[in-house]
Design a protein around this motif. Sequence first.
Motif, mmCIF file in Angstrom:
data_model
loop_
_atom_site.group_PDB
_atom_site.id
_atom_site.type_symbol
_atom_site.label_atom_id
_atom_site.label_comp_id
_atom_site.label_asym_id
_atom_site.label_seq_id
_atom_site.Cartn_x
_atom_site.Cartn_y
_atom_site.Cartn_z
ATOM 1 N N ILE A 13 -6.755 -11.273 21.274
ATOM 2 C CA ILE A 13 -6.232 -10.282 20.345
ATOM 3 C C ILE A 13 -5.689 -9.151 21.193
ATOM 4 O O ILE A 13 -6.408 -8.566 21.995
ATOM 5 C CB ILE A 13 -7.327 -9.771 19.393
ATOM 6 C CG1 ILE A 13 -7.923 -10.930 18.598
ATOM 7 C CG2 ILE A 13 -6.758 -8.719 18.443
ATOM 8 C CD1 ILE A 13 -9.173 -10.554 17.823
ATOM 9 N N SER A 14 -4.416 -8.851 21.023
ATOM 10 C CA SER A 14 -3.768 -7.960 21.973
ATOM 11 C C SER A 14 -2.747 -7.049 21.311
ATOM 12 O O SER A 14 -2.161 -7.383 20.285
ATOM 13 C CB SER A 14 -3.073 -8.812 23.037
ATOM 14 O OG SER A 14 -2.373 -8.014 23.954
ATOM 15 N N LEU A 15 -2.538 -5.895 21.927
ATOM 16 C CA LEU A 15 -1.382 -5.064 21.604
ATOM 17 C C LEU A 15 -0.241 -5.543 22.488
ATOM 18 O O LEU A 15 -0.359 -5.540 23.718
ATOM 19 C CB LEU A 15 -1.678 -3.597 21.913
ATOM 20 C CG LEU A 15 -2.498 -2.809 20.899
ATOM 21 C CD1 LEU A 15 -2.941 -1.480 21.516
ATOM 22 C CD2 LEU A 15 -1.708 -2.549 19.621
ATOM 23 N N ILE A 16 0.836 -5.979 21.871
ATOM 24 C CA ILE A 16 1.991 -6.432 22.639
ATOM 25 C C ILE A 16 3.149 -5.462 22.444
ATOM 26 O O ILE A 16 3.297 -4.849 21.388
ATOM 27 C CB ILE A 16 2.412 -7.871 22.258
ATOM 28 C CG1 ILE A 16 2.855 -7.954 20.795
ATOM 29 C CG2 ILE A 16 1.288 -8.858 22.545
ATOM 30 C CD1 ILE A 16 3.448 -9.306 20.422
ATOM 31 N N PHE A 17 3.956 -5.322 23.480
ATOM 32 C CA PHE A 17 5.055 -4.361 23.484
ATOM 33 C C PHE A 17 6.389 -5.112 23.579
ATOM 34 O O PHE A 17 6.566 -5.957 24.452
ATOM 35 C CB PHE A 17 4.927 -3.414 24.673
ATOM 36 C CG PHE A 17 3.684 -2.574 24.642
ATOM 37 C CD1 PHE A 17 3.743 -1.243 24.251
ATOM 38 C CD2 PHE A 17 2.448 -3.099 24.998
ATOM 39 C CE1 PHE A 17 2.601 -0.454 24.218
ATOM 40 C CE2 PHE A 17 1.301 -2.321 24.970
ATOM 41 C CZ PHE A 17 1.376 -0.996 24.579
ATOM 42 N N ASN A 18 7.309 -4.779 22.698
ATOM 43 C CA ASN A 18 8.631 -5.402 22.713
ATOM 44 C C ASN A 18 9.480 -4.740 23.790
ATOM 45 O O ASN A 18 10.032 -3.649 23.595
ATOM 46 C CB ASN A 18 9.293 -5.268 21.346
ATOM 47 C CG ASN A 18 10.631 -5.986 21.275
ATOM 48 O OD1 ASN A 18 11.122 -6.509 22.274
ATOM 49 N ND2 ASN A 18 11.228 -6.020 20.095
#
Length: 218
Positions: A13-18
Amino acid sequence: KKYTVYPFDSSIISLIFNCSDAVLSNKNIRRAIVSALDYPSLESDMGTVTAKGIIPHTMTLGTQSYRDIIPSVKPYKNSDPQGLFAKGLNQLDAKKCAITVLCTEKYETTVRKLMQSWQLSLGIKCNISVEVASDTDLSARIKSKNYQIALCDVSYSANTAFNALEGYTSTSKDNIVNFNDKNYDTMISDIKHSASLTDTAEKTLKAEKYLIDSAVMV
């Protein structure tokens, strides 16, 4: 040592950055946001056990668990996230910016708490909001690159550390963060030509650390 991705089988479970977004394409903006994370609160709210890096504990290198060979990788951390954020804005020739975090209803409360800590750390020059989506819509938005930051489950189809990292190369169809970095692409190519398991481990660690320091996900 703490890091904010969480193991669950072969996913995290992660915060992903575009990284193709007009604002999040700036590495210093991403690094500032990562540095301003309130790790203890995040762990408490999500009720999860921290992992040791981006690569899940189930991924292998050769016949061994990658995490048995490389136990952990330190997260990126800057002691002055507000200064780093200001530097990023200057590079973008902007006085302030707006960022939206996409998540499902399950994690809305967690994201709203993150927003508060970000606002305190980064200042009024950063306007952060949350957008709630269904699981289906969240997946579609990430696939179509129609997001800035997303809190989501990141799954890997293969079970090797190399395959997980290869998914973040500029030509990979699995590159959900839209990372486009020639240096990173070269690192992944170099892993294929390793002379030994030790050489492979060192090069894999180098690539994982490069991703972490580039703040493409956390």
